[in-house]
Design an enzyme around this catalytic site. Structure first.
Site, short mmCIF file in Angstrom:
data_model
loop_
_atom_site.label_atom_id
_atom_site.label_comp_id
_atom_site.label_asym_id
_atom_site.label_seq_id
_atom_site.Cartn_x
_atom_site.Cartn_y
_atom_site.Cartn_z
N GLU A 1 0.89 -1.27 0.03
CA GLU A 1 0.05 -0.10 -0.14
C GLU A 1 0.93 1.26 0.19
OE1 GLU A 1 -3.88 0.07 2.16
OE2 GLU A 1 -3.33 -1.77 3.11
N HIS B 1 7.95 -27.80 3.56
CA HIS B 1 7.42 -28.82 2.94
C HIS B 1 6.97 -28.65 1.53
CE1 HIS B 1 7.54 -30.88 6.85
NE2 HIS B 1 7.47 -29.68 7.50
N LYS C 1 -13.55 0.58 -4.49
CA LYS C 1 -14.63 0.84 -3.65
C LYS C 1 -15.62 1.64 -4.39
CE LYS C 1 -12.22 0.02 0.75
NZ LYS C 1 -11.82 0.73 2.10
C1 F6R Z 1 -6.22 1.68 4.00
C2 F6R Z 1 -6.11 0.53 4.02
C3 F6R Z 1 -7.09 -0.67 3.60
C4 F6R Z 1 -8.29 -0.56 4.43
C5 F6R Z 1 -9.47 -1.80 3.86
C6 F6R Z 1 -10.68 -1.57 4.76
O1 F6R Z 1 -5.30 2.47 4.50
O2 F6R Z 1 -5.10 0.03 5.04
O3 F6R Z 1 -6.68 -1.91 3.57
O4 F6R Z 1 -8.12 -0.88 5.83
O5 F6R Z 1 -9.97 -1.35 2.73
O6 F6R Z 1 -11.31 -0.40 5.20
P1 F6R Z 1 -11.54 -0.02 6.64
O7 F6R Z 1 -10.19 -0.34 7.49
O8 F6R Z 1 -12.04 1.25 6.51
O9 F6R Z 1 -12.63 -1.13 7.14
#
Ligand code: F6R
Length: 330
Positions: free
Chosen positions: A213, A229, A323
């Site tokens: 990330e 293994h 998203k």
């Molecule tokens: C962004 C990050 C992502 C979010 C993931 C879930 O910094 O680390 O991996 O954590 O998309 O989102 P949340 O944590 O808001 O439920």
């Protein structure tokens, strides 16, 4: 991002002061943590830190709540930093429908809204961080919830001690001469391959996710003894990739002596096929300190690697686009 990474010790200390609402003390046999990405890793870290407790801690990263999440036996903790992650909300709704004791940890969003509407115990952690930058709050809140449910003792003290320990080593863990900078330079333009003992998988997963990330780079993870293994045979092809990879073994004073032996032999068997191999030993007193030392080290590695790669460590455009696209399609 650098300041966010630097704030980990304060987050752990801050979490020790969180208000924990009343949580049923039912003598749970299992804690299921439902979450994704930067929120889910808190559950993995809790499993590894509290390795020797008499209940299981498991992280569910999915839409589907397994049938063994049973009322009375299971405490379900929904963790979503934003409060809007659809997989986590789906698990949360199933847990409520099934009558499983449930707690929510979030900085806001739908998870906070639904919890308030339905009177579900809610721990609100401070907003304004990228989720992966709030691990101290997330892990701390999870530990406090398990303490509040009567499953763990002395959590506040452990969080405080860990925060103080990290503050004490803060100057050595970053900067030009640091181990974190050294790893970043070794990983630059190479494939990091991260091997942890099974009971420290969270450390390797955290390094991987932070490298992905923050530095926008690939990294590979596996555990010992399992990789002995199967995967050990694969560290050969394609040679163009293997010869550009840098292997790291994580180790701890609690690591099983046979796993340490396995690391030594594995190292000698693969050294001709990879570019370099390092071992990194945890530091600190409690297991919480030792695991957080390695995690923090990896956080700085990912930051310096982002700088080497000329990437903005805060930006996560693909995750955001995904998203949005899913949100548009309903
Ligand atoms: C962004 C990050 C992502 C979010 C993931 C879930 O910094 O680390 O991996 O954590 O998309 O989102 P949340 O944590 O808001 O439920």
């Amino acid at each position: 991002m650098l300041d966010i990474i630097r704030s980990l010790p304060e987050q752990l200390i801050g979490a020790s002061r969180l208000e924990i609402p009343d949580i049923t003390r039912a003598g749970y046999r299992r804690v299921l943590v439902g979450g994704m990405g930067g929120s889910a890793i808190g559950g993995d870290v809790a499993r590894d830190v509290f390795r020797d407790v008499e209940f299981s801690i498991e992280t569910i990263r999915d839409y589907h709540l397994p049938p063994y999440a049973l009322p009375g036996e299971t405490l379900f903790i929904a963790v979503s930093y934003s409060g809007n992650t659809e997989e986590t909300l789906s698990l949360f709704e199933q847990a409520l429908e099934r009558g499983v004791d449930t707690v929510a940890i979030t900085s806001g969003g739908r998870l906070a809204e639904i919890s308030r509407q339905k009177g579900i115990p809610l721990i609100t952690i401070p907003g304004g961080y990228p989720p992966r930058g709030a691990l101290g709050w997330i892990f701390g809140a999870l530990s406090m919830v398990m303490g509040g449910a009567g499953l763990l003792e002395g959590v506040e003290e452990l969080l405080n001690e860990t925060g103080r320990f990290l503050t004490d080593i803060a100057e050595e863990i970053e900067g030009e001469e640091s181990l974190s900078m050294d790893f970043a330079s070794k990983f630059y333009r190479r494939l990091p391959i991260l091997y942890a003992p099974s009971d420290m998988l969270s450390v390797a997963l955290r390094w991987q996710a932070q490298i992905n990330e923050n530095a926008k780079q690939m990294a590979h993870v596996n555990v010992l003894p399992e990789m002995n293994h199967n995967e050990i045979n694969g560290i050969k092809h394609p040679p163009e990739v293997m010869r550009r990879s840098w292997v790291v073994f994580f180790r701890d004073m609690d690591t099983h002596p046979r796993i340490l032996k396995r690391m030594e032999i594995t190292r000698s068997l693969i050294e001709e096929d990879v570019l370099g191999i390092d071992e990194v030993e945890s530091r600190g007193g409690s297991r919480m300190e030792r695991i957080f030392y390695l995690i923090w080290l990896g956080d700085f590695v990912s930051y310096y690697l982002a700088v080497y790669n000329r990437e903005d460590p805060l930006a996560i455009p693909r995750i955001s686009h995904l998203k949005e696209a899913l949100g548009r399609e309903g």
